[in-house]
Design an enzyme around this catalytic site. Structure first.
Site, PDB file in Angstrom:
ATOM      1  N   LYS A 208       0.843  -1.199   0.000  1.00 49.08           N
ATOM      2  CA  LYS A 208       0.000   0.000   0.000  1.00 49.08           C
ATOM      3  C   LYS A 208       0.879   1.250   0.000  1.00 49.08           C
ATOM      4  O   LYS A 208       0.700   2.153  -0.794  1.00 49.08           O
ATOM      5  CB  LYS A 208      -0.892  -0.058   1.245  1.00 49.08           C
ATOM      6  CG  LYS A 208      -1.860   1.086   1.385  1.00 49.08           C
ATOM      7  CD  LYS A 208      -2.813   0.807   2.532  1.00 49.08           C
ATOM      8  CE  LYS A 208      -3.562   2.046   2.951  1.00 49.08           C
ATOM      9  NZ  LYS A 208      -4.501   1.795   4.049  1.00 49.08           N
ATOM     10  N   GLU A 214      10.462  -4.872   4.437  1.00 49.38           N
ATOM     11  CA  GLU A 214      10.522  -6.261   3.987  1.00 49.38           C
ATOM     12  C   GLU A 214      10.172  -6.371   2.505  1.00 49.38           C
ATOM     13  O   GLU A 214      10.861  -7.028   1.727  1.00 49.38           O
ATOM     14  CB  GLU A 214       9.536  -7.132   4.783  1.00 49.38           C
ATOM     15  CG  GLU A 214       9.877  -7.326   6.246  1.00 49.38           C
ATOM     16  CD  GLU A 214       9.300  -6.233   7.133  1.00 49.38           C
ATOM     17  OE1 GLU A 214       8.993  -5.115   6.632  1.00 49.38           O
ATOM     18  OE2 GLU A 214       9.150  -6.490   8.338  1.00 49.38           O
ATOM     19  N   GLY A 270      -4.935  -2.347   5.367  1.00 48.00           N
ATOM     20  CA  GLY A 270      -4.166  -3.475   4.849  1.00 48.00           C
ATOM     21  C   GLY A 270      -4.853  -4.809   5.104  1.00 48.00           C
ATOM     22  O   GLY A 270      -5.017  -5.629   4.194  1.00 48.00           O
ATOM     23  N   ARG A 271      -5.274  -5.032   6.335  1.00 47.00           N
ATOM     24  CA  ARG A 271      -5.849  -6.347   6.679  1.00 47.00           C
ATOM     25  C   ARG A 271      -7.269  -6.514   6.156  1.00 47.00           C
ATOM     26  O   ARG A 271      -7.884  -7.560   6.357  1.00 47.00           O
ATOM     27  CB  ARG A 271      -5.779  -6.562   8.190  1.00 47.00           C
ATOM     28  CG  ARG A 271      -6.423  -5.469   9.031  1.00 47.00           C
ATOM     29  CD  ARG A 271      -5.992  -5.577  10.486  1.00 47.00           C
ATOM     30  NE  ARG A 271      -6.467  -4.470  11.306  1.00 47.00           N
ATOM     31  CZ  ARG A 271      -5.851  -3.308  11.438  1.00 47.00           C
ATOM     32  NH1 ARG A 271      -4.732  -3.069  10.786  1.00 47.00           N
ATOM     33  NH2 ARG A 271      -6.344  -2.355  12.219  1.00 47.00           N
ATOM     34  N   GLU A 356      -4.838  -7.401  15.136  1.00 44.83           N
ATOM     35  CA  GLU A 356      -4.339  -6.066  14.785  1.00 44.83           C
ATOM     36  C   GLU A 356      -5.494  -5.061  14.887  1.00 44.83           C
ATOM     37  O   GLU A 356      -5.295  -3.891  15.172  1.00 44.83           O
ATOM     38  CB  GLU A 356      -3.726  -6.056  13.378  1.00 44.83           C
ATOM     39  CG  GLU A 356      -2.772  -4.880  13.172  1.00 44.83           C
ATOM     40  CD  GLU A 356      -1.873  -5.036  11.959  1.00 44.83           C
ATOM     41  OE1 GLU A 356      -0.668  -4.781  12.074  1.00 44.83           O
ATOM     42  OE2 GLU A 356      -2.385  -5.397  10.881  1.00 44.83           O
ATOM     43  N   HIS A 387      -5.772 -34.122  17.374  1.00 46.82           N
ATOM     44  CA  HIS A 387      -4.673 -34.973  17.843  1.00 46.82           C
ATOM     45  C   HIS A 387      -3.556 -34.151  18.439  1.00 46.82           C
ATOM     46  O   HIS A 387      -2.436 -34.622  18.587  1.00 46.82           O
ATOM     47  CB  HIS A 387      -4.157 -35.824  16.681  1.00 46.82           C
ATOM     48  CG  HIS A 387      -5.220 -36.731  16.145  1.00 46.82           C
ATOM     49  ND1 HIS A 387      -5.340 -38.042  16.530  1.00 46.82           N
ATOM     50  CD2 HIS A 387      -6.255 -36.478  15.307  1.00 46.82           C
ATOM     51  CE1 HIS A 387      -6.390 -38.573  15.923  1.00 46.82           C
ATOM     52  NE2 HIS A 387      -6.971 -37.644  15.181  1.00 46.82           N
ATOM     53  N   LYS A 507       9.376  -1.270  14.505  1.00 52.45           N
ATOM     54  CA  LYS A 507       9.947  -0.930  13.190  1.00 52.45           C
ATOM     55  C   LYS A 507      10.967   0.188  13.348  1.00 52.45           C
ATOM     56  O   LYS A 507      12.049   0.150  12.764  1.00 52.45           O
ATOM     57  CB  LYS A 507       8.841  -0.423  12.251  1.00 52.45           C
ATOM     58  CG  LYS A 507       7.919  -1.466  11.720  1.00 52.45           C
ATOM     59  CD  LYS A 507       7.096  -0.843  10.577  1.00 52.45           C
ATOM     60  CE  LYS A 507       5.719  -1.423  10.471  1.00 52.45           C
ATOM     61  NZ  LYS A 507       4.825  -0.667   9.593  1.00 52.45           N
TER      62      LYS A 507
HETATM   63  C1  G6Q Z   1      -2.555  -4.044   8.050  1.00 49.03           C
HETATM   64  C2  G6Q Z   1      -1.329  -3.377   8.425  1.00 49.03           C
HETATM   65  C3  G6Q Z   1      -0.058  -4.052   7.931  1.00 49.03           C
HETATM   66  C4  G6Q Z   1       0.298  -3.735   6.494  1.00 49.03           C
HETATM   67  C5  G6Q Z   1       1.732  -4.192   6.238  1.00 49.03           C
HETATM   68  C6  G6Q Z   1       2.156  -3.957   4.811  1.00 49.03           C
HETATM   69  O1  G6Q Z   1      -3.657  -3.664   8.328  1.00 49.03           O
HETATM   70  O2  G6Q Z   1      -1.402  -2.049   8.076  1.00 49.03           O
HETATM   71  O3  G6Q Z   1      -0.087  -5.438   8.108  1.00 49.03           O
HETATM   72  O4  G6Q Z   1      -0.591  -4.348   5.628  1.00 49.03           O
HETATM   73  O5  G6Q Z   1       2.607  -3.536   7.107  1.00 49.03           O
HETATM   74  O6  G6Q Z   1       2.080  -2.610   4.482  1.00 49.03           O
HETATM   75  P1  G6Q Z   1       2.228  -2.129   3.010  1.00 49.03           P
HETATM   76  O7  G6Q Z   1       1.121  -2.688   2.205  1.00 49.03           O
HETATM   77  O8  G6Q Z   1       2.184  -0.627   3.044  1.00 49.03           O
HETATM   78  O9  G6Q Z   1       3.550  -2.640   2.506  1.00 49.03           O
END
Ligand code: G6Q
Length: 546
Positions: A208, A214, A270-271, A356, A387, A507
């Site tokens: 986003k 990463e 994001g989620r 989250e 199990h 972070k």
């Molecule tokens: C989700 C969070 C988080 C995010 C990641 C990736 O709700 O905001 O999990 O999706 O940190 O972020 P980017 O899409 O900006 O790389």
């Protein structure tokens, strides 16, 4: 405006009193007292059937929970979300994942602008692109068609796509390979690419912000890998990389043609983004039509949540039950147990969605919440979990409400195996609810000293969620069910379910530690003694391996 304190509200107090009055009530007694309970305490919506009769509740509990929801403004907040109000208050954003699946013609405005046409414009571009790749029309740099798709992203830009790919594998292009790279651990990238031909590989960089450490690190590794394997011509990037982002500037800087960028918007968390362009890998795997089916499933549940009366509203009921166990019984976790192998990544996906979203200790008005908020969600597919950890659910000292998820038909029928699977699901909910009394254990001829060990107390609450088949549509409905359950919980607790400030600190600190690990000169370490020593030990090991 300061929200009235939850614990001192009359609705909460009434529930606390009611909870105390239920002490000693057993599920057995509740079922014995109402022959229709198992049929009555059920609800259906968007193709899903919810049996919530095996919960430690009475009609009065439900009435009081619904009263709490009303008093806490859950319905008003729900309507505000669907209207496009900026209910993500700490980030001053609308929360409109529901717009991602709104059909053509619906009007949802953000700052006066209808966002639904933009959503469909992106969907259409995704579909056109997917068709090109799937048909072989889209060629890699050396003229070969694409056979491998690697989606690079993390968190909300990864967990949904991974889960959806696994869940819908049955519907996917089996002659194509789909992989996902998220971890900054180089192993993730190396293992994902080691047996692939770069000439046939497409990378989707999902971020986003397009600034995530990463993802950007892995995206650069991917670019290097591509160039190394394709003769070093920079022009290859345009054929092997597309981006999903809200940040065109950074995408361009990376070298991806913005014509190959699929956008989304700051009002998609994001989620909550697996049904946006972040789901491009899903669309490539199952095709545009099936992707739209998935969106229709999401939308059906949105409509159900929006329009169905409280007593039959699936996400509302599930959200309120989660509050009931979390805040009155002190249950710390919820187990999610899908009896379908394809949903093996569903619990991991839900972990982020739920924790989250609702892992917050401060209310919308900035005060400390004097009650427990978001429970821990976890789980594994059945029957495997039986199990492993079910022992604790049956006989441990903790109360663990469970969601059992099952489908009437198998996508891979094999003899009577599906019957065995579903028999286990049904039997587990029965065993958890009713247990086994000492008398029943004795009747089996158990020696007296062993009796207490073999007794199962029962009264372990469960929800059972059933659908006909695992399809793109039912998956969409299932995900939306949990999204809105999470919403309901957050609304009762008056927390912001759509921010995630807590993940920032780690972070920021990592950014300071990185140069301290890599510095050729001994850095001046001013952390605590533990952190300093960990850095020193890592540096020493790093030196010794050259
Ligand atoms: C989700 C969070 C988080 C995010 C990641 C990736 O709700 O905001 O999990 O999706 O940190 O972020 P980017 O899409 O900006 O790389």
């Amino acid at each position: 405006m300061t929200a009235p304190s939850l614990r001192t509200s009359p609705e909460w107090k009434a529930l606390a009193k009611h909870w105390a009055s239920l002490r000693g009530t057993t599920l057995k007694a509740l079922f014995d007292g109402d022959a229709q309970r198992g049929e009555r305490l059920t609800a259906e919506g968007a193709g899903l059937y919810l049996d919530y009769s095996k919960n430690l509740i009475t009609d009065e509990t439900l009435r009081l929970l619904q009263r709490l929801a009303r008093a806490r403004g859950v319905f008003a907040r729900r309507d505000a979300m669907f209207r496009g109000d900026k209910i993500n208050e700490t980030e001053k954003r609308a929360v409109l994942h529901v717009a991602l699946r709104a059909p053509h013609g619906e009007v949802i405005r953000v700052d006066g602008q209808n966002v639904v046409p933009e959503v469909h414009e992106v969907l259409d571009r995704m579909a056109a692109f997917s068709d090109k790749v799937r048909s072989g029309e889209w060629r890699g740099h050396s003229g070969k068609p694409i056979r491998n798709v690697i989606s690079i992203g993390i968190g909300g830009s990864d967990l949904g796509p991974v889960m959806a790919y696994e869940a819908l594998k049955h519907y996917s292009r089996r002659d194509m390979t789909f992989r996902f790279v998220s971890n900054v651990d180089p192993t993730d990238f190396v293992e994902a690419t080691r047996d692939l031909d770069a000439a046939e590989t497409l990378f989707i960089i999902c971020s986003k912000t397009f600034t995530t450490l990463e993802t950007l690190t892995n995206a650069h590794a991917a670019r290097d890998w591509c160039l190394q394997n394709l003769g070093g011509d920079e022009a290859a990037v345009a054929k092997h990389f597309v981006a999903v982002s809200t940040n065109a500037e950074e995408v361009e800087k990376f070298g991806i043609d913005t014509a190959n960028m699929f956008g989304f918007w700051d009002w998609v968390g994001g989620r909550y983004s697996m049904d946006s362009a972040i789901g491009l890998s899903t669309m490539l795997a199952i095709g545009p039509e099936a992707f739209r089916e998935m969106l229709a499933g999401f939308h059906a549940m949105d409509e159900h949540f929006r329009n169905t009366p409280a007593e039959r509203n699936l996400p509302l009921l599930m959200g309120l039950l989660a509050v009931w166990y979390n805040d009155f019984f002190g249950a710390q976790t919820v187990a999610v147990l899908p009896y379908v192998q394809y949903l093996k990544r569903f619990p991991a996906y839900l972990q982020q969605l739920t924790m989250e979203s609702n892992g917050k200790h401060v209310t919308l008005s900035g005060e400390r919440a004097h009650y427990d908020t978001g429970p821990i969600y976890w789980g594994e597919p059945g029957t495997n979990g039986q199990h492993s950890f079910y022992q604790l659910i049956h006989q441990g000292t903790r109360l663990i409400p469970c969601d059992f998820i099952g489908f009437m038909h198998s996508l891979n029928p094999l003899g009577g195996q599906h019957d065995l699977l579903m028999a286990n699901l049904i039997a587990q909910t029965e065993a958890l609810a009713f247990g086994k009394t000492p008398a029943q254990v004795r009747e089996e001829g158990t020696p007296e000293w062993l009796v207490p060990h073999r007794v199962c107390e029962g009264n372990r609450p469960t929800n059972t969620i059933l659908a006909e088949n695992l399809t793109p549509r039912s998956l969409g409905a299932l995900v939306a069910l949990y999204e809105h359950s999470v919403f309901t919980q957050g609304a009762v607790w008056h927390i912001d379910s759509f921010d995630q400030w807590g993940v920032e600190l780690g972070k920021q600190l990592a950014k300071k530690v990185i140069p301290q690990l890599q510095d050729a000169n001994e850095p001046k370490l001013e952390h605590d003694s533990s952190t300093n020593e960990l850095i020193r030990r890592y540096r020493a090991a790093r030196r010794s391996t050259g």
